[in-house]
Design a protein around this motif. Structure first.
Motif, short mmCIF file in Angstrom:
data_model
loop_
_atom_site.label_atom_id
_atom_site.label_comp_id
_atom_site.label_asym_id
_atom_site.label_seq_id
_atom_site.Cartn_x
_atom_site.Cartn_y
_atom_site.Cartn_z
N ILE A 28 -0.63 -1.67 -2.66
CA ILE A 28 0.57 -2.29 -2.08
C ILE A 28 0.65 -1.98 -0.59
CG2 ILE A 28 3.09 -2.32 -2.10
CD1 ILE A 28 2.91 -1.69 -5.13
N LEU A 29 0.39 -0.73 -0.22
CA LEU A 29 0.44 -0.34 1.19
C LEU A 29 -0.59 -1.11 2.02
CD1 LEU A 29 0.83 3.52 0.81
CD2 LEU A 29 2.47 1.99 1.92
N GLY A 30 -1.72 -1.39 1.42
CA GLY A 30 -2.77 -2.09 2.14
C GLY A 30 -2.52 -3.57 2.32
N THR A 31 -1.59 -4.12 1.55
CA THR A 31 -1.40 -5.58 1.57
C THR A 31 0.00 -6.04 1.95
OG1 THR A 31 -1.03 -5.45 -0.82
CG2 THR A 31 -3.23 -6.06 -0.10
N LEU B 110 -8.23 9.51 1.48
CA LEU B 110 -6.90 9.05 1.88
C LEU B 110 -5.87 10.16 1.64
CD1 LEU B 110 -7.03 5.44 0.36
CD2 LEU B 110 -7.26 6.05 2.77
N PRO B 111 -6.00 11.28 2.37
CA PRO B 111 -5.11 12.42 2.11
C PRO B 111 -3.64 12.13 2.39
CG PRO B 111 -6.38 12.76 4.13
CD PRO B 111 -6.98 11.57 3.44
N ASP C 111 -2.12 2.75 8.29
CA ASP C 111 -3.16 2.97 9.29
C ASP C 111 -4.33 3.74 8.69
OD1 ASP C 111 -1.62 1.67 11.15
OD2 ASP C 111 -0.91 3.49 12.15
N GLU C 112 -4.02 4.71 7.83
CA GLU C 112 -5.09 5.48 7.18
C GLU C 112 -5.93 4.57 6.29
OE1 GLU C 112 -5.06 9.80 5.25
OE2 GLU C 112 -4.28 8.30 3.84
N ILE C 113 -5.27 3.71 5.53
CA ILE C 113 -6.01 2.79 4.65
C ILE C 113 -6.87 1.83 5.47
CG2 ILE C 113 -5.73 0.87 3.02
CD1 ILE C 113 -3.21 2.33 1.98
N GLN C 114 -6.30 1.31 6.53
CA GLN C 114 -7.07 0.36 7.35
C GLN C 114 -8.27 1.04 8.00
OE1 GLN C 114 -4.62 -2.12 9.72
NE2 GLN C 114 -6.30 -3.15 10.77
#
Length: 512
Positions: free
Chosen positions: A460-463, A351-352, A331-334
């Motif tokens: 990886i988290l973003g995709t 992106l803490p 959610d933070e990345i998005q």
């Protein structure tokens, strides 16, 4: 000849009995005592008590009984284990000048010929400072910025591989780490998971793990045995050392020779090797200089590849086990980056939570739970105990990561513990203070490792979504949390589901 060898062996055994039954006979009987520890047996010491599986956990338990600093004996060797932040800081940091040497391991370093390897070399060898200077320069903040295009390129390859063959995520992580380090070190470009240079490095890791297991070689405890001829009973380690020496020589030479060949042909890719082999004045490096370049180039892979794979594998395991932490990071990345592009190093400060998640991975499953062994160069006294010259000293990094006085609920995976306070500081100890080593032996590539991990994990988290596997009935199966007992510890093989996030596929982030 045979009689002489027999007398030598008898003398060794007699001396061994004397030194084990009366361990301080030749020491200081009126000074401070040695640290306490488990009661040793007559000849073998504590070999029978040292667990073969995850010894760091047993050491943490022993610390509750014997104290935060205790002594083990492995045949004739004295091993000091430090289990508290204060002891580690006082000895390996504040007294780094006498605690930064490496043990003189006769089999691995002398007979096999690894004493000049970067992670084995004595701190008193003049090369030690030269190695550190070259590695710090090659992995400086400025150099790391130059490596970013490589990181971005190889991470996109990692994402495509995960999309196409998600079940092979560990192989993909290993290929990614190897591709980055081998290009930095030699200019070699990896094109497949079964790359030849990668297989060479994997062979090196396996050989090292096979050789350095504590207590395996009696000559390490009793160096006088090195004079026993190879044909004499008990002298077979000489022949084995010769075999290992040849295997390591081949592994060391092939990548360096390839890089030199590329330099001579003029078709090389700029690398750590090319940077130092091509001197500014146009002269060729001396044999000594080239040998230094060869050792430091190989150290980039030894120090960077396997550790990165360990962290990435732990990341997949922990994301499957903790979907709520994964969701918060996604959610933070998005929110900050969006889905139209992949995160970059420039996004780090914004992106803490992702940064906190990476720190918690480093704490929760440290890649080297016992670190690398130190050796003290002169007699010392600490907390009322004598630390004898030549003793091997281990920092129980796993115990530091589980200290409840430093980390409340230490067994709980909780990235929030590393979210910065309003003034920007961390309220709990930053694990980077101990997971990357200590004093003069701290990892020179720590900054690069952090940069590489952030780029890979954020992307990886973003995709992708990482989840627990399911059985034939569609029910989730809990992955086992087990780790290998090696210098660099990895999660044992486990299954998980890795699926592309819909938004990532729609935005074409997997495209070439």
């Amino acid at each position: 000849m045979a009689a002489t060898a027999f007398l030598l062996v008898v003398s060794v055994i007699a001396l061994s009995v004397i030194t084990l039954v009366f361990p301080d006979l030749f020491g200081n009987l009126t000074g401070p005592p040695l640290p306490p520890g488990p009661r040793p047996k007559l000849l073998a010491g504590n070999v029978h008590q040292v667990p073969r599986v995850e010894p760091w956990k047993t050491y943490a338990d022993w610390a509750k009984k014997y104290g935060q600093i205790f002594l083990l004996r492995v045949f004739g060797q004295k091993i000091i284990v430090l289990n508290s932040h204060s002891a580690v800081a006082d000895l390996l940091e504040s007294r780094s000048s006498i605690y930064s040497d490496r043990p003189r391991v006769w089999m691995y370093k002398e007979l096999i010929g690894r004493k000049l390897a970067v992670f084995s070399i004595s701190s008193e060898n003049p090369r030690f400072r030269i190695y550190r200077k070259l590695l710090k320069s090659g992995l400086s903040s400025r150099a790391n910025q130059e490596y970013l295009p490589l990181l971005y390129r190889e991470t996109k390859t990692l994402l495509r591989n995960l999309k196409e063959y998600p079940d092979q995520f560990i192989s993909h992580a290993r290929r990614n780490a190897a591709a980055i380090i081998l290009e930095i070190a030699y200019g070699w470009q990896v094109n497949s998971n079964d790359d030849y240079f990668v297989s060479l490095m994997e062979e090196s890791f396996k050989l090292h793990a096979e050789i350095v297991r504590p207590g395996r070689w009696l000559v390490d405890a009793y160096p006088i045995l090195r004079f026993v001829p190879s044909w004499f009973p008990g002298g077979g380690f000489h022949k084995q050392a010769e075999i290992y020496r040849g295997q390591f020589a081949r592994i060391d030479q092939i990548p360096h020779a390839w890089a030199k060949e590329q330099l001579h042909s003029g078709t090389y890719t700029p690398s750590f090797t090319s940077r130092y082999m091509l001197k500014e004045d146009g002269s060729a490096p001396s044999d000594e200089e080239e040998d230094i370049i060869k050792w430091t180039s190989s150290a980039l892979y030894v120090g960077g590849a396997d550790t990165t794979v360990s962290v990435l594998t732990s990341f997949f395991l922990l994301m499957a086990l903790h979907p709520e932490s994964q969701k918060r990071a996604q959610d933070e990345i998005q929110r900050v980056v969006g889905m139209s592009r992949l995160p970059t190093a420039d996004d780090s400060d914004r992106l803490p939570y992702v940064r906190a998640l990476i720190l918690e991975i480093l704490r929760w499953c440290p890649v080297a739970p016992l670190g690398l062994p130190h050796s003290v160069t002169r007699d010392d006294v600490y907390d009322g105990y004598r630390i004898p010259k030549g003793a091997t000293v281990y920092a129980n990094i796993w115990a530091l990561s589980r200290d409840p006085e430093v980390y409340p609920n230490p067994s709980t995976f909780d990235p929030e513990r590393f979210l910065p306070a309003p003034n920007g500081t961390l309220t709990q100890m930053d694990p980077r203070k101990f997971v990357f080593g200590f004093g003069a032996r701290v990892c020179p590539g720590a900054q690069f490792a952090e940069l590489s991990l952030f780029v890979s994990i954020a992307r990886i988290l973003g995709t992708f979504d990482v989840a627990k596997p399911v059985d034939e009935h569609g029910r989730e199966v809990e992955p086992k949390v087990e780790f290998t007992t090696t210098v660099t510890s990895h999660p044992k093989p486990f299954e998980c589901r890795i699926t592309p996030r819909a938004q990532a596929s729609e935005q074409g982030v997997f495209d070439e």
